[in-house]
Write a protein that holds these residues in place. Structure first.
Motif, PDB file in Angstrom:
ATOM      1  N   VAL A   1       0.882  -1.170   0.000  1.00  0.00           N
ATOM      2  CA  VAL A   1       0.000   0.000   0.000  1.00  0.00           C
ATOM      3  C   VAL A   1       0.916   1.215   0.000  1.00  0.00           C
ATOM      4  CG1 VAL A   1      -1.729   1.309   1.273  1.00  0.00           C
ATOM      5  CG2 VAL A   1      -1.843  -1.203   1.225  1.00  0.00           C
ATOM      6  N   ALA A   2       0.754   2.084  -1.004  1.00  0.00           N
ATOM      7  CA  ALA A   2       1.582   3.277  -1.150  1.00  0.00           C
ATOM      8  C   ALA A   2       0.682   4.500  -1.023  1.00  0.00           C
ATOM      9  CB  ALA A   2       2.297   3.260  -2.497  1.00  0.00           C
ATOM     10  N   ASP A   3       0.870   5.249   0.049  1.00  0.00           N
ATOM     11  CA  ASP A   3       0.024   6.408   0.347  1.00  0.00           C
ATOM     12  C   ASP A   3       0.836   7.686   0.196  1.00  0.00           C
ATOM     13  OD1 ASP A   3      -1.708   8.314   1.312  1.00  0.00           O
ATOM     14  OD2 ASP A   3      -2.145   7.259   3.189  1.00  0.00           O
ATOM     15  N   PHE A   4       0.625   8.358  -0.923  1.00  0.00           N
ATOM     16  CA  PHE A   4       1.332   9.601  -1.216  1.00  0.00           C
ATOM     17  C   PHE A   4       0.352  10.772  -1.279  1.00  0.00           C
ATOM     18  CE2 PHE A   4       4.388   6.446  -2.179  1.00  0.00           C
ATOM     19  CZ  PHE A   4       5.627   7.048  -2.043  1.00  0.00           C
ATOM     20  N   ARG A   5      -0.815  10.642  -0.642  1.00  0.00           N
ATOM     21  CA  ARG A   5      -1.828  11.695  -0.694  1.00  0.00           C
ATOM     22  C   ARG A   5      -1.357  12.988  -0.047  1.00  0.00           C
ATOM     23  NH1 ARG A   5      -6.716   8.140   1.523  1.00  0.00           N
ATOM     24  NH2 ARG A   5      -4.977   7.475   2.829  1.00  0.00           N
ATOM     25  N   ASP A   6      -0.437  12.928   0.907  1.00  0.00           N
ATOM     26  CA  ASP A   6       0.097  14.144   1.532  1.00  0.00           C
ATOM     27  C   ASP A   6       1.332  14.668   0.802  1.00  0.00           C
ATOM     28  OD1 ASP A   6      -1.843  13.997   3.505  1.00  0.00           O
ATOM     29  OD2 ASP A   6      -0.557  12.927   4.911  1.00  0.00           O
ATOM     30  N   ALA A   7       1.700  14.065  -0.319  1.00  0.00           N
ATOM     31  CA  ALA A   7       2.996  14.337  -0.939  1.00  0.00           C
ATOM     32  C   ALA A   7       3.052  15.482  -1.963  1.00  0.00           C
ATOM     33  CB  ALA A   7       3.547  13.059  -1.571  1.00  0.00           C
ATOM     34  N   PRO A   8       2.157  15.850  -2.799  1.00  0.00           N
ATOM     35  CA  PRO A   8       0.833  15.290  -3.095  1.00  0.00           C
ATOM     36  C   PRO A   8       0.925  14.096  -4.037  1.00  0.00           C
ATOM     37  CG  PRO A   8       1.199  17.200  -4.461  1.00  0.00           C
ATOM     38  CD  PRO A   8       2.432  17.044  -3.597  1.00  0.00           C
TER      39      PRO A   8
END
Length: 140
Positions: free
Chosen positions: A42-49
């Motif tokens: 699971v790769a969560d880059f939502r804050d990266a954006p």
């Protein structure tokens, strides 16, 4: 029970895994990059954006598209790695990156929050989340 020696060896293996992650991303060695992850990453880059992506193949394909024609430099520092069991660990890495795309460039600072799983004797990233402290974007 995990011995001190086993713990130290696992931490060193995870440090090498993260170094390989940065190198293969920056050199766009997508086969080597894919080998850094579990199939179900699971790769969560939502804050990266960025986006939330599930699965190694989907994550690698998304990143290949985003970084096509880009020059990147990624640095990871000061790892805080903890073994949860003999085959699971967590880690937080301070990071800095520079990404130069044809139409824009960015420089950012933040942290990678990760989980690792040992499969067939090899550590791989099973969950990665990038949070940003600062992101500077400029037109290309």
């Amino acid at each position: 029970m995990i011995t001190t020696t086993e713990t130290l060896l696992a931490i060193e293996d995870i440090k090498r895994l993260k170094a390989r992650y940065f190198r293969t991303m920056d050199t766009q060695d997508w086969e080597g990059f894919a080998d850094c992850f579990t199939d179900d990453v699971v790769a969560d880059f939502r804050d990266a954006p960025g986006e939330l992506t599930q699965g190694r193949d989907a994550f690698v394909e998304d990143l290949k598209g985003i970084l096509a024609g880009a020059t990147t430099v990624h640095h990871g520092h000061m790892p805080e790695i903890e073994l949860v069991s003999s085959n699971e660990a967590t880690g937080i890495w301070a990071m800095e990156d520079i990404v130069e795309l044809p139409d824009m460039s960015l420089q950012g600072w933040g942290h990678y929050h990760e989980r690792y799983r040992r499969e067939s004797g090899q550590w791989r990233i099973s969950h990665v989340k990038l949070t940003r402290l600062k992101l500077v974007q400029k037109p290309g």
